[in-house]
Design a protein around this motif. Structure first.
Motif, short mmCIF file in Angstrom:
data_model
loop_
_atom_site.label_atom_id
_atom_site.label_comp_id
_atom_site.label_asym_id
_atom_site.label_seq_id
_atom_site.Cartn_x
_atom_site.Cartn_y
_atom_site.Cartn_z
N PHE A 48 0.45 -1.61 0.00
CA PHE A 48 -0.13 0.09 -0.02
C PHE A 48 1.07 0.69 0.04
O PHE A 48 1.92 1.83 0.78
N ILE A 49 0.99 1.93 -0.89
CA ILE A 49 1.08 3.21 -1.01
C ILE A 49 0.13 4.22 -0.73
O ILE A 49 -0.62 4.90 -0.93
N ASN A 50 0.76 5.45 0.67
CA ASN A 50 -0.41 6.53 0.83
C ASN A 50 1.04 7.66 1.10
O ASN A 50 2.09 7.60 0.56
N GLY A 51 0.41 8.93 0.95
CA GLY A 51 0.72 10.61 0.89
C GLY A 51 1.67 10.75 -0.51
O GLY A 51 2.74 11.22 -0.49
N ILE A 52 0.61 10.01 -1.59
CA ILE A 52 1.80 10.77 -2.72
C ILE A 52 1.46 11.90 -2.96
O ILE A 52 0.01 12.41 -3.35
N TYR A 53 2.12 12.91 -3.35
CA TYR A 53 1.99 14.14 -3.31
C TYR A 53 1.22 14.76 -4.30
O TYR A 53 2.02 14.33 -5.25
N GLY A 312 6.92 -9.20 -8.36
CA GLY A 312 7.90 -8.39 -7.73
C GLY A 312 7.85 -7.41 -6.90
O GLY A 312 8.28 -6.74 -6.36
N VAL A 313 6.50 -7.35 -6.47
CA VAL A 313 5.85 -6.74 -5.07
C VAL A 313 6.92 -7.21 -3.88
O VAL A 313 6.35 -8.18 -4.08
N ARG A 314 7.07 -6.17 -2.99
CA ARG A 314 8.16 -6.65 -1.74
C ARG A 314 6.50 -6.56 -1.09
O ARG A 314 5.74 -5.67 -0.68
N ASP A 315 5.45 -7.92 -0.21
CA ASP A 315 4.96 -8.12 0.34
C ASP A 315 5.00 -7.80 1.72
O ASP A 315 5.81 -7.09 2.20
N ASN A 316 3.47 -7.36 2.57
CA ASN A 316 3.48 -6.80 3.26
C ASN A 316 4.35 -5.31 3.70
O ASN A 316 4.67 -5.13 4.85
N THR A 317 4.04 -4.44 2.98
CA THR A 317 5.12 -2.89 2.80
C THR A 317 3.85 -2.15 2.54
O THR A 317 2.67 -2.06 2.03
N ILE A 318 3.79 -1.19 3.37
CA ILE A 318 3.29 0.68 3.56
C ILE A 318 4.53 1.20 3.36
O ILE A 318 5.61 1.66 3.41
N VAL A 319 4.52 2.07 2.33
CA VAL A 319 5.19 2.91 1.89
C VAL A 319 4.47 4.12 1.74
O VAL A 319 3.36 4.90 1.48
N GLY A 320 4.74 5.39 2.37
CA GLY A 320 4.49 6.83 2.18
C GLY A 320 3.07 7.22 3.32
O GLY A 320 3.39 5.48 4.61
N GLN A 321 3.04 8.07 3.66
CA GLN A 321 2.19 8.62 5.13
C GLN A 321 2.02 10.16 5.12
O GLN A 321 2.76 10.05 4.21
N THR A 322 0.99 10.09 5.60
CA THR A 322 0.07 11.39 5.75
C THR A 322 0.00 11.93 6.90
O THR A 322 0.62 11.30 7.98
N ASN A 323 0.16 13.07 7.48
CA ASN A 323 0.26 13.99 8.69
C ASN A 323 -1.54 13.56 9.55
O ASN A 323 -2.68 13.31 8.76
N GLY A 324 -1.29 14.03 10.92
CA GLY A 324 -2.33 13.74 11.30
C GLY A 324 -3.69 15.39 10.95
O GLY A 324 -4.87 14.76 11.07
N ARG A 325 -3.64 15.88 9.79
CA ARG A 325 -4.21 16.62 8.98
C ARG A 325 -4.56 16.23 7.87
O ARG A 325 -5.05 16.38 7.07
N ALA A 326 -3.89 14.94 7.73
CA ALA A 326 -4.46 14.21 6.04
C ALA A 326 -3.95 14.70 5.08
O ALA A 326 -3.84 14.48 3.68
N GLU A 327 -2.31 15.10 5.10
CA GLU A 327 -1.56 15.98 4.06
C GLU A 327 -0.65 14.75 3.93
O GLU A 327 0.37 14.28 4.73
N ALA A 328 0.07 15.26 2.40
CA ALA A 328 0.81 14.39 2.23
C ALA A 328 2.10 14.74 3.06
O ALA A 328 2.87 15.99 2.68
N MET A 329 3.20 13.08 3.33
CA MET A 329 4.52 13.75 3.39
C MET A 329 4.98 13.72 3.21
O MET A 329 4.88 13.06 2.06
#
Length: 377
Positions: A48-53, A312-329
């Motif tokens: 899963f990829i989060n916080g794509i600006y 080829g996907v790296r399993d059970n992986t989280i990339v990226g994050q959003t801050n407490g205001r739901a903004e991309a980090m």
């Protein structure tokens, strides 16, 4: 949302939605709208990829860049363009297959053109030899093929002096049509009521039908690159009444797709299943605002997310994050940091990571951004 559900950034009603952990994958948590695909996320390597600006969240501007036939400067249409870059690397026809709408193609539109249609039935018509469904005999079909070859030869001779050299690629590719017709790929694209029910298809061009169409196209072997453009998610009112049903129907179709990929041999590698040889990328232009508007809906938000599944996907992986205001980090050395222009996660970085994983470094360089690391093994 996790521990952010009490931050005040999100609509309180979200905290009542069910969240479950993907079986066997402690880092991956799925909200209620995607629960029908829980088994699919468990079955394939998933990240899963989060916080794509996202710089631009206006559709008209995104469309302007898309229709200019350049890679999008809006950072919202790179995923469709990615299919064009991958397809162009094959130098075959069709370079890639597109269901559900138009995509930006750049120079590949001339050198390695795609096949595109609003639905799989339209695609079926393109690979069906003229006259076949009318009951023509093989002798009549041979006459038609001969006429087309004579016409193409005449066209080449008459237009050679004035035609742009790049158009030679188009004319050369016409010679591959006979081999496509001979494979009778139209039979694998015919209506399948049983599968339509499993995928949740209600209309010929709904999102579930397009996901089913992607499977049908992959099993033909016509091209390993398929792009599907899903519709209906740009809603600005009644968030839970509009968005959640769309998510549930897509998740149902995704689950059926993964099941079919696991049970279907790859046409070019019969010893492997399509699940063994296929990488699925699910992305969006942007996500929705964390709070409702006056119409109890959501608007465009300067962040996006994505899901990567399969080969080829790296399993059970989280990339990226959003801050407490739901903004991309930002993302630096495999950890979230305060976002700057230099460390922003972008669509280009995600697309570039896949291109590099496939060995297409030259195509990746056209994105102009460093590829995101950590997504692939």
């Amino acid at each position: 949302m996790g521990d952010k559900k009490n931050s005040g950034a999100y609509e309180p009603i979200y905290s009542r939605e069910e969240i479950r952990t993907v079986p066997g994958k402690d880092k991956l948590h799925v909200g209620s709208g995607l629960l029908p695909a829980l088994a699919a996320f468990a079955a394939l390597p998933t990240a899963f990829i989060n916080g794509i600006y996202v710089d631009v969240t206006a559709h008209p501007l995104a469309e302007q860049y898309a229709m200019s036939a350049r890679m999008s400067l809006s950072r919202s249409r790179e995923y469709p363009a990615l299919a064009a870059l991958m397809g162009a690397s094959t130098a075959t026809f069709p370079a890639h297959l597109v269901l559900g709408g138009r995509i930006p193609l750049g120079d590949t539109v001339t050198l390695t053109p795609p096949l595109g249609s609003n639905d799989v039935e339209g695609m079926r018509g393109m690979v069906t030899e003229p006259g076949l469904e009318a009951g023509w005999s093989s002798a009549q079909t041979d006459v038609l093929r001969g006429m087309l070859k004579d016409f193409n030869k005449l066209e080449r001779e008459q237009a050679a002096a004035t035609r742009h050299p790049l158009w030679d690629s188009w004319i050369h590719l016409q010679t591959s049509l006979d081999s496509i017709y001979d494979k009778r790929l139209d039979q694998k694209l015919a209506s399948d009521p049983g599968r339509e029910q499993t995928y949740g298809v209600k209309q010929p061009r709904d999102n579930s039908a397009l996901v089913l169409g992607a499977y049908q196209l992959l099993r033909t072997g016509l091209s390993p690159y398929v792009t599907v453009l899903l519709k209906g998610f740009d809603s600005h009112n009644q968030q839970l009444n509009v968005q959640k049903p769309l998510q549930l129907s897509f998740a149902t179709a995704l689950q059926a797709l993964v099941q079919d990929l696991r049970q279907t041999p790859d046409p070019s590698r019969p010893d492997l299943s399509l699940a063994d040889t296929t990488t699925i990328m699910i992305g969006s232009e942007f996500v929705r605002t964390p709070r409702f508007n006056a119409a109890e809906g959501t608007d465009h938000w300067k962040s996006a997310s994505a899901i990567m599944m399969g080969k080829g996907v790296r399993d059970n992986t989280i990339v990226g994050q959003t801050n407490g205001r739901a903004e991309a980090m930002g993302w630096e050395n495999s950890r979230p940091v305060t976002r700057t222009d230099l460390n922003s996660l972008t669509h280009e970085g995600v697309a570039g990571a896949l291109l590099l994983r496939m060995g297409l470094g030259d195509a990746q360089s056209t994105l102009g951004k460093e590829a995101l690391h950590g997504l692939f093994i």
